[in-house]
Write an enzyme that holds these catalytic residues in place. Structure first.
Site, PDB file in Angstrom:
ATOM      1  N   HIS A 111      42.232 -21.526  -3.231  1.00 35.28           N
ATOM      2  CA  HIS A 111      42.295 -22.699  -4.105  1.00 35.28           C
ATOM      3  C   HIS A 111      42.510 -23.984  -3.320  1.00 35.28           C
ATOM      4  O   HIS A 111      42.424 -25.072  -3.891  1.00 35.28           O
ATOM      5  CB  HIS A 111      43.417 -22.539  -5.135  1.00 35.28           C
ATOM      6  CG  HIS A 111      44.796 -22.561  -4.563  1.00 35.28           C
ATOM      7  ND1 HIS A 111      45.328 -21.485  -3.881  1.00 35.28           N
ATOM      8  CD2 HIS A 111      45.747 -23.526  -4.561  1.00 35.28           C
ATOM      9  CE1 HIS A 111      46.557 -21.785  -3.495  1.00 35.28           C
ATOM     10  NE2 HIS A 111      46.838 -23.019  -3.882  1.00 35.28           N
ATOM     11  N   ASP A 136      39.675 -20.597  -7.316  1.00 33.93           N
ATOM     12  CA  ASP A 136      40.472 -20.924  -8.504  1.00 33.93           C
ATOM     13  C   ASP A 136      39.731 -21.961  -9.354  1.00 33.93           C
ATOM     14  O   ASP A 136      39.218 -22.959  -8.840  1.00 33.93           O
ATOM     15  CB  ASP A 136      41.820 -21.490  -8.045  1.00 33.93           C
ATOM     16  CG  ASP A 136      42.857 -21.496  -9.152  1.00 33.93           C
ATOM     17  OD1 ASP A 136      42.512 -21.848 -10.298  1.00 33.93           O
ATOM     18  OD2 ASP A 136      44.017 -21.158  -8.873  1.00 33.93           O
ATOM     19  N   LYS A 138      40.826 -24.166 -11.195  1.00 37.79           N
ATOM     20  CA  LYS A 138      41.443 -25.494 -11.196  1.00 37.79           C
ATOM     21  C   LYS A 138      41.279 -26.225  -9.858  1.00 37.79           C
ATOM     22  O   LYS A 138      41.775 -27.353  -9.710  1.00 37.79           O
ATOM     23  CB  LYS A 138      42.930 -25.396 -11.542  1.00 37.79           C
ATOM     24  CG  LYS A 138      43.799 -24.663 -10.549  1.00 37.79           C
ATOM     25  CD  LYS A 138      45.260 -24.688 -11.005  1.00 37.79           C
ATOM     26  CE  LYS A 138      46.171 -23.932 -10.041  1.00 37.79           C
ATOM     27  NZ  LYS A 138      45.950 -22.470 -10.106  1.00 37.79           N
ATOM     28  N   ARG A 237      60.878  -7.252 -14.670  1.00 34.52           N
ATOM     29  CA  ARG A 237      59.486  -7.690 -14.610  1.00 34.52           C
ATOM     30  C   ARG A 237      58.601  -6.973 -15.620  1.00 34.52           C
ATOM     31  O   ARG A 237      57.609  -7.539 -16.096  1.00 34.52           O
ATOM     32  CB  ARG A 237      58.918  -7.446 -13.210  1.00 34.52           C
ATOM     33  CG  ARG A 237      59.541  -8.315 -12.132  1.00 34.52           C
ATOM     34  CD  ARG A 237      58.978  -7.963 -10.780  1.00 34.52           C
ATOM     35  NE  ARG A 237      59.317  -8.954  -9.776  1.00 34.52           N
ATOM     36  CZ  ARG A 237      58.500  -9.351  -8.807  1.00 34.52           C
ATOM     37  NH1 ARG A 237      57.282  -8.843  -8.732  1.00 34.52           N
ATOM     38  NH2 ARG A 237      58.894 -10.240  -7.926  1.00 34.52           N
ATOM     39  N   GLU A 306      51.896  -6.771  -8.456  1.00 35.09           N
ATOM     40  CA  GLU A 306      52.849  -6.087  -7.583  1.00 35.09           C
ATOM     41  C   GLU A 306      53.286  -4.740  -8.148  1.00 35.09           C
ATOM     42  O   GLU A 306      54.099  -4.048  -7.526  1.00 35.09           O
ATOM     43  CB  GLU A 306      54.053  -6.990  -7.308  1.00 35.09           C
ATOM     44  CG  GLU A 306      53.669  -8.206  -6.461  1.00 35.09           C
ATOM     45  CD  GLU A 306      54.852  -9.064  -6.067  1.00 35.09           C
ATOM     46  OE1 GLU A 306      55.960  -8.850  -6.626  1.00 35.09           O
ATOM     47  OE2 GLU A 306      54.678  -9.952  -5.216  1.00 35.09           O
TER      48      GLU A 306
END
Length: 428
Positions: A111, A136, A138, A237, A306
């Site tokens: 990005h 990315d 953006k 998480r 992860e």
């Protein structure tokens, strides 16, 4: 009569001159012109601390860098692909039969830091491999155009067919990898394993060493997803619900909003987001109901990349699964802040999100780790670290080659009096 003839002669002369002038202008606008050669930039010299890694760094010997115009070369629209590839020092031939027989696939998510991306791609590029680049959504338009320009110069390199707005610790980061996996599954190149990278990674192994490592007895038909059963302190998480604020951050969905158990009674694992996966496992990820259900369940978790790969790799019957793998697999050399004094001697650069951005004094530790890749680097804060590591890596790559070395593959050359040392010391 004479006066009339003189007038006619003058007219014809003027007419001829006009035709000549306009002909020259026409031809100059129609004929392609070579870009004017730019004045060579003064390359940043290697730090004296590089002498431990580069051969012949004595007082009478100098390495002369030829690689300090990466961004300006890409942004030079007049430069055609063959010249761009040459001037950026890409290796354009398989360096051994062994490597040609075991093509790899790469997923690179980026990005920012155009120069870092090009230097990473150049370091891992060989024509038998295949590369999927996820930019990315953006990222600035100018950045996307620059990446498209370099990618379009290679038949085996392409942009992901779908671009995500990636959020740190969000599901979008996992989706970006899956988009590239879907594209790579359709590739006609017979790649054997896929590796994922980010734009701030850099290789420590040569392509030949990567091929040999992945074909070793331990990893030949197995996936590499270092990780363990999810520790208690990491269970938040996947036990609480999170929502992704697109392109910004991940936040709890509400106070103590709990999730249901994982599908298929799966044991959740925790590990690295980076991997080396077999092609059969990628097909499993894209087609298995278990993989699909786990993916849907993971949408409102924190940093799902992860746990997703390592959990699937512990599913019995998954191709190349590693049921009792633990943290095995030298995927990344990373200095985590909380491991300072235990796994490493501290960050010589600086920490960002508790990960070390390497400085020059980190190189001995990085190289000694003998990992596949190192993470992370920045071009603005500690440029000398990557300069030195990049030259060390290219020396090793060329020293292992079984084909003649093209002059354009050299990132730097020694002074004439010291070039004789290159072949005997390049892998030092």
């Amino acid at each position: 009569m004479c006066q009339l003839d003189g007038t006619k002669c003058s007219f014809l002369f003027c007419l001829g001159m006009c035709i000549a002038v306009f002909s020259v202008i026409y031809l100059r606008t129609k004929m392609p012109t070579e870009p004017r050669p730019q004045e060579p930039l003064s390359c940043r010299p290697f730090s004296s601390a590089c002498k431990a890694f580069l051969p012949g760094m004595g007082r009478a010997v100098e390495w002369n860098r030829h690689d300090c115009e990466v961004e300006s070369l890409i942004l030079n629209s007049d430069l055609q692909c063959p010249a761009l590839i040459r001037d950026l020092h890409f290796i354009t031939t398989p360096l051994s039969q062994e490597e040609e027989d075991f093509p790899l696939a790469y997923i690179i998510t980026i990005h920012k830091e155009l120069e870092l991306f090009v230097r990473l791609l150049r370091a891992i590029y060989t024509p038998q491999n295949v590369y999927c680049i996820h930019v990315d959504a953006k990222a600035p338009v100018e950045y996307k155009k620059a990446v498209q320009r370099i990618v379009s110069c290679f038949k085996n390199t392409f942009l992901s067919s779908r671009s995500e707005t990636v959020t740190y610790a969000g599901f979008s980061r996992l989706q970006a990898d899956l988009n590239c996996m879907a594209d790579l599954s359709k590739s006609k190149i017979g790649w054997r394993k896929v590796v994922n990278l980010c734009g701030q990674d850099f290789p420590l192994m040569s392509n030949l060493e990567l091929v040999r490592y992945m074909q070793s007895k331990e990893w030949r038909d197995r996936n590499m997803t270092p990780g363990v059963k999810q520790p208690v302190h990491m269970r938040y998480r996947t036990q609480l619900q999170y929502r992704e604020i697109k392109g910004s951050h991940v936040a709890p969905s509400g106070k103590n909003m709990k999730k249901g158990p994982p599908p298929h009674n799966l044991q959740v694992y925790f590990g690295t987001a980076y991997y080396a996966l077999t092609r059969a496992f990628v097909d499993y990820v894209l087609k298995s109901p278990i993989a699909f259900d786990l993916l849907q369940w993971s949408r409102d978790t924190f940093s799902p990349d992860e746990h997703y790969w390592v959990t699937l790799n512990h599913v019995k019957g998954a191709p190349g699964s590693q049921i009792d793998g633990g943290w095995a697999g030298n995927i990344r050399a990373i200095k985590w802040r909380d491991q300072e004094g235990k796994a490493h001697d501290g960050c010589k650069g600086h920490y960002v999100r508790d990960i070390c951005i390497y400085g020059l004094e980190d190189l001995p530790w990085i190289i000694d780790k003998k990992s596949m890749f190192a993470n992370k680097f920045e071009s603005n804060t500690f440029p000398e670290a990557l300069d030195c590591l990049e030259q060390w890596h290219r020396n090793k790559v060329l020293n292992q080659a079984t084909v003649p070395i093209e002059p354009s593959w050299l990132l730097a050359t020694q002074s004439k009096s010291s070039r004789k040392h290159f072949n005997s010391s390049a892998g030092a």
